[in-house]
Motif scaffolding. Structure first.
Motif, PDB file in Angstrom:
ATOM      1  N   LEU A 175       4.555  18.419  39.431  1.00 42.12           N
ATOM      2  CA  LEU A 175       4.991  17.845  38.163  1.00 42.12           C
ATOM      3  C   LEU A 175       3.766  17.371  37.384  1.00 42.12           C
ATOM      4  CD1 LEU A 175       8.227  15.867  39.101  1.00 42.12           C
ATOM      5  CD2 LEU A 175       7.925  18.282  38.552  1.00 42.12           C
ATOM      6  N   PRO A 176       3.869  17.258  36.081  1.00 38.51           N
ATOM      7  CA  PRO A 176       2.713  16.860  35.268  1.00 38.51           C
ATOM      8  C   PRO A 176       2.110  15.523  35.734  1.00 38.51           C
ATOM      9  CG  PRO A 176       4.480  17.644  33.868  1.00 38.51           C
ATOM     10  CD  PRO A 176       5.047  17.534  35.249  1.00 38.51           C
ATOM     11  N   LEU A 177       0.789  15.473  35.710  1.00 36.88           N
ATOM     12  CA  LEU A 177       0.075  14.295  36.189  1.00 36.88           C
ATOM     13  C   LEU A 177       0.493  13.001  35.474  1.00 36.88           C
ATOM     14  CD1 LEU A 177      -1.945  13.295  38.245  1.00 36.88           C
ATOM     15  CD2 LEU A 177      -3.770  13.804  36.608  1.00 36.88           C
ATOM     16  N   PRO A 178       0.678  12.993  34.158  1.00 36.76           N
ATOM     17  CA  PRO A 178       1.124  11.738  33.523  1.00 36.76           C
ATOM     18  C   PRO A 178       2.492  11.272  34.056  1.00 36.76           C
ATOM     19  CG  PRO A 178       0.256  13.224  31.871  1.00 36.76           C
ATOM     20  CD  PRO A 178       0.355  14.009  33.150  1.00 36.76           C
ATOM     21  N   TYR A 179       3.365  12.204  34.379  1.00 36.36           N
ATOM     22  CA  TYR A 179       4.671  11.849  34.931  1.00 36.36           C
ATOM     23  C   TYR A 179       4.511  11.250  36.326  1.00 36.36           C
ATOM     24  CZ  TYR A 179       9.738  12.349  35.622  1.00 36.36           C
ATOM     25  OH  TYR A 179      11.072  12.113  35.821  1.00 36.36           O
ATOM     26  N   ILE A 180       3.645  11.860  37.129  1.00 37.35           N
ATOM     27  CA  ILE A 180       3.375  11.330  38.472  1.00 37.35           C
ATOM     28  C   ILE A 180       2.761   9.940  38.379  1.00 37.35           C
ATOM     29  CG2 ILE A 180       1.942  11.627  40.546  1.00 37.35           C
ATOM     30  CD1 ILE A 180       2.418  14.678  40.226  1.00 37.35           C
ATOM     31  N   ARG A 181       1.830   9.751  37.452  1.00 40.83           N
ATOM     32  CA  ARG A 181       1.197   8.431  37.276  1.00 40.83           C
ATOM     33  C   ARG A 181       2.250   7.379  36.896  1.00 40.83           C
ATOM     34  NH1 ARG A 181      -2.115  10.151  40.187  1.00 40.83           N
ATOM     35  NH2 ARG A 181      -4.161  10.905  39.572  1.00 40.83           N
ATOM     36  N   ALA A 182       3.204   7.758  36.056  1.00 39.46           N
ATOM     37  CA  ALA A 182       4.273   6.818  35.682  1.00 39.46           C
ATOM     38  C   ALA A 182       5.123   6.475  36.907  1.00 39.46           C
ATOM     39  CB  ALA A 182       5.139   7.422  34.578  1.00 39.46           C
ATOM     40  N   LEU A 183       5.397   7.446  37.760  1.00 38.08           N
ATOM     41  CA  LEU A 183       6.143   7.171  38.998  1.00 38.08           C
ATOM     42  C   LEU A 183       5.361   6.232  39.912  1.00 38.08           C
ATOM     43  CD1 LEU A 183       7.493  10.743  39.880  1.00 38.08           C
ATOM     44  CD2 LEU A 183       8.816   8.795  38.986  1.00 38.08           C
ATOM     45  N   GLU A 184       4.046   6.438  39.981  1.00 38.48           N
ATOM     46  CA  GLU A 184       3.209   5.575  40.820  1.00 38.48           C
ATOM     47  C   GLU A 184       3.258   4.123  40.371  1.00 38.48           C
ATOM     48  OE1 GLU A 184      -0.197   8.837  42.139  1.00 38.48           O
ATOM     49  OE2 GLU A 184      -0.562   7.559  40.396  1.00 38.48           O
ATOM     50  N   ARG A 185       3.461   3.892  39.084  1.00 32.21           N
ATOM     51  CA  ARG A 185       3.482   2.524  38.554  1.00 32.21           C
ATOM     52  C   ARG A 185       4.816   1.802  38.807  1.00 32.21           C
ATOM     53  NH1 ARG A 185       0.610   5.212  34.478  1.00 32.21           N
ATOM     54  NH2 ARG A 185       2.467   5.366  33.142  1.00 32.21           N
ATOM     55  N   ILE A 186       5.819   2.510  39.287  1.00 33.07           N
ATOM     56  CA  ILE A 186       7.096   1.870  39.580  1.00 33.07           C
ATOM     57  C   ILE A 186       6.894   0.883  40.727  1.00 33.07           C
ATOM     58  CG2 ILE A 186       9.467   2.251  40.433  1.00 33.07           C
ATOM     59  CD1 ILE A 186       8.970   3.305  37.571  1.00 33.07           C
ATOM     60  N   GLU A 187       7.307  -0.343  40.511  1.00 34.38           N
ATOM     61  CA  GLU A 187       7.154  -1.369  41.534  1.00 34.38           C
ATOM     62  C   GLU A 187       8.207  -1.175  42.625  1.00 34.38           C
ATOM     63  OE1 GLU A 187       7.147  -6.230  41.996  1.00 34.38           O
ATOM     64  OE2 GLU A 187       7.156  -5.324  39.995  1.00 34.38           O
ATOM     65  N   ALA A 188       7.748  -1.136  43.869  1.00 38.38           N
ATOM     66  CA  ALA A 188       8.635  -0.985  45.028  1.00 38.38           C
ATOM     67  C   ALA A 188       8.466  -2.190  45.933  1.00 38.38           C
ATOM     68  CB  ALA A 188       8.302   0.294  45.782  1.00 38.38           C
ATOM     69  N   PHE A 189       9.374  -2.346  46.876  1.00 42.43           N
ATOM     70  CA  PHE A 189       9.233  -3.429  47.845  1.00 42.43           C
ATOM     71  C   PHE A 189       9.563  -2.923  49.236  1.00 42.43           C
ATOM     72  CE2 PHE A 189      13.634  -3.595  46.687  1.00 42.43           C
ATOM     73  CZ  PHE A 189      14.337  -4.216  47.706  1.00 42.43           C
ATOM     74  N   ASN A 190       9.145  -3.688  50.227  1.00 43.83           N
ATOM     75  CA  ASN A 190       9.325  -3.298  51.619  1.00 43.83           C
ATOM     76  C   ASN A 190      10.780  -3.452  52.047  1.00 43.83           C
ATOM     77  OD1 ASN A 190       6.611  -2.711  51.993  1.00 43.83           O
ATOM     78  ND2 ASN A 190       6.121  -4.779  52.665  1.00 43.83           N
ATOM     79  N   ASP A 191      11.250  -2.460  52.759  1.00 41.63           N
ATOM     80  CA  ASP A 191      12.598  -2.496  53.313  1.00 41.63           C
ATOM     81  C   ASP A 191      12.598  -3.494  54.469  1.00 41.63           C
ATOM     82  OD1 ASP A 191      15.079  -1.991  54.504  1.00 41.63           O
ATOM     83  OD2 ASP A 191      14.856   0.188  54.400  1.00 41.63           O
ATOM     84  N   PRO A 192      13.488  -4.474  54.456  1.00 44.34           N
ATOM     85  CA  PRO A 192      13.538  -5.412  55.575  1.00 44.34           C
ATOM     86  C   PRO A 192      14.012  -4.764  56.881  1.00 44.34           C
ATOM     87  CG  PRO A 192      15.316  -5.852  54.028  1.00 44.34           C
ATOM     88  CD  PRO A 192      14.445  -4.809  53.407  1.00 44.34           C
ATOM     89  N   ASP A 193      14.602  -3.581  56.788  1.00 39.22           N
ATOM     90  CA  ASP A 193      15.052  -2.837  57.971  1.00 39.22           C
ATOM     91  C   ASP A 193      13.919  -1.907  58.406  1.00 39.22           C
ATOM     92  OD1 ASP A 193      16.163  -1.043  59.805  1.00 39.22           O
ATOM     93  OD2 ASP A 193      18.091  -0.961  58.766  1.00 39.22           O
ATOM     94  N   ALA A 194      13.081  -2.374  59.315  1.00 39.92           N
ATOM     95  CA  ALA A 194      11.901  -1.624  59.756  1.00 39.92           C
ATOM     96  C   ALA A 194      12.271  -0.293  60.394  1.00 39.92           C
ATOM     97  CB  ALA A 194      11.074  -2.465  60.722  1.00 39.92           C
ATOM     98  N   LYS A 195      13.402  -0.238  61.079  1.00 39.33           N
ATOM     99  CA  LYS A 195      13.821   1.032  61.699  1.00 39.33           C
ATOM    100  C   LYS A 195      14.174   2.064  60.637  1.00 39.33           C
ATOM    101  CE  LYS A 195      15.416  -0.802  66.084  1.00 39.33           C
ATOM    102  NZ  LYS A 195      16.559  -0.987  66.993  1.00 39.33           N
ATOM    103  N   ARG A 196      14.867   1.650  59.601  1.00 37.68           N
ATOM    104  CA  ARG A 196      15.196   2.587  58.516  1.00 37.68           C
ATOM    105  C   ARG A 196      13.917   3.057  57.834  1.00 37.68           C
ATOM    106  NH1 ARG A 196      19.418   0.322  54.735  1.00 37.68           N
ATOM    107  NH2 ARG A 196      17.775  -1.211  54.363  1.00 37.68           N
ATOM    108  N   HIS A 197      13.007   2.120  57.583  1.00 37.87           N
ATOM    109  CA  HIS A 197      11.728   2.479  56.973  1.00 37.87           C
ATOM    110  C   HIS A 197      11.021   3.534  57.821  1.00 37.87           C
ATOM    111  CE1 HIS A 197       7.899   1.973  54.857  1.00 37.87           C
ATOM    112  NE2 HIS A 197       7.366   2.099  56.050  1.00 37.87           N
ATOM    113  N   ALA A 198      10.930   3.308  59.117  1.00 36.93           N
ATOM    114  CA  ALA A 198      10.253   4.246  60.010  1.00 36.93           C
ATOM    115  C   ALA A 198      10.955   5.606  60.030  1.00 36.93           C
ATOM    116  CB  ALA A 198      10.177   3.674  61.418  1.00 36.93           C
ATOM    117  N   ARG A 199      12.277   5.585  60.063  1.00 37.40           N
ATOM    118  CA  ARG A 199      13.058   6.831  60.082  1.00 37.40           C
ATOM    119  C   ARG A 199      12.820   7.640  58.802  1.00 37.40           C
ATOM    120  NH1 ARG A 199      17.646   4.528  60.906  1.00 37.40           N
ATOM    121  NH2 ARG A 199      18.256   4.421  58.730  1.00 37.40           N
TER     122      ARG A 199
END
Length: 172
Positions: free
Chosen positions: A132-156
Motif C-alpha cells: 500500500l502507498p507509503l503515506p497510507y502506511i505511515r498514517a496507520l503507524e500513527r494510530i495509537e494502540a494499547f497492550n492487550d491485558p490478555d497475554a495469551k491472546r496477544h501471544a496467539r
C-alpha cells in the motif's frame, strides 16, 4: 465471491488462520476513510470504513473467497451483530480495473476506542505485504494502540506472524 479487506484481513497470515482465500488485487475505495472505532466485545477498537469526502480513500486487498468458506468468515467478523455486509465498487491500484466487492461495515461504533497492539500489527503487516502507498502506511503507524491485558491472546495473535515471544508488545 470477492471480498474487500481493509483491516486485519489484509494480512495473508491473518486471513489464512481463518479461511483459505485467493489474492486478487490491491485496491482503493474512494470516498471513504478508515476508522478504528468499531467497538469489539473485548473493549478494543477494530477497523471500519466510513463514508467521507470525495478526496478520502481507503486502501485494501481483494480476496476471492469460496462460497462455502464465506459463512466461516461471516462468523469471525460478527456479521449481523458487529458488522453488516455492503457491496461496494473498488479499483485495482495497478490497472484501475473496477470490481464489485463485498465488505464488512461496522455497526457498533464508539469514540475513543483504540486497537490492541496485535490487531494493529495485523493491519500494518497486511498493508506492507501488499505494498500500500507509503503515506497510507505511515498514517496507520500513527494510530495509537494499547497492550492487550490478555497475554495469551496477544501471544496467539502474534504467533500468526511467526512472532513467538510471549512478551513482545512493541507495535511496529
Amino acid at each position: 465471491m470477492l471480498c474487500f479487506a481493509y483491516g486485519s484481513n489484509m494480512s495473508t497470515h491473518r486471513l489464512a488462520a481463518r479461511i483459505p482465500a485467493r489474492f486478487v488485487a490491491t485496491a482503493l475505495l474512494p470516498g471513504y476513510r478508515l476508522a478504528f472505532h468499531q467497538r469489539s466485545g473485548d473493549g478494543s477498537g477494530k477497523c471500519d470504513i466510513v463514508p467521507a469526502s470525495a478526496q478520502a480513500t481507503v486502501y485494501g486487498v481483494i480476496w476471492d473467497v469460496a462460497s462455502h468458506h464465506k459463512p466461516t468468515l461471516d462468523q469471525y467478523e460478527g456479521l449481523g451483530h458487529a458488522y453488516e455486509e455492503a457491496w461496494l465498487t473498488v479499483s485495482d491500484i495497478a490497472s484501475s480495473r473496477q470490481y464489485e466487492v463485498q465488505a464488512y461495515v461496522g455497526k457498533i461504533t464508539a469514540h475513543g476506542v483504540r486497537p490492541y497492539g496485535w490487531y494493529k500489527h495485523h493491519v500494518l503487516a497486511g498493508a506492507r505485504e501488499h505494498g500500500l502507498p507509503l503515506p497510507y502506511i505511515r498514517a496507520l503507524e500513527r494510530i495509537e494502540a494499547f497492550n492487550d491485558p490478555d497475554a495469551k491472546r496477544h501471544a496467539r495473535e502474534m504467533a500468526i506472524h511467526g512472532i513467538d515471544e510471549p512478551f513482545a508488545r512493541e507495535v511496529f
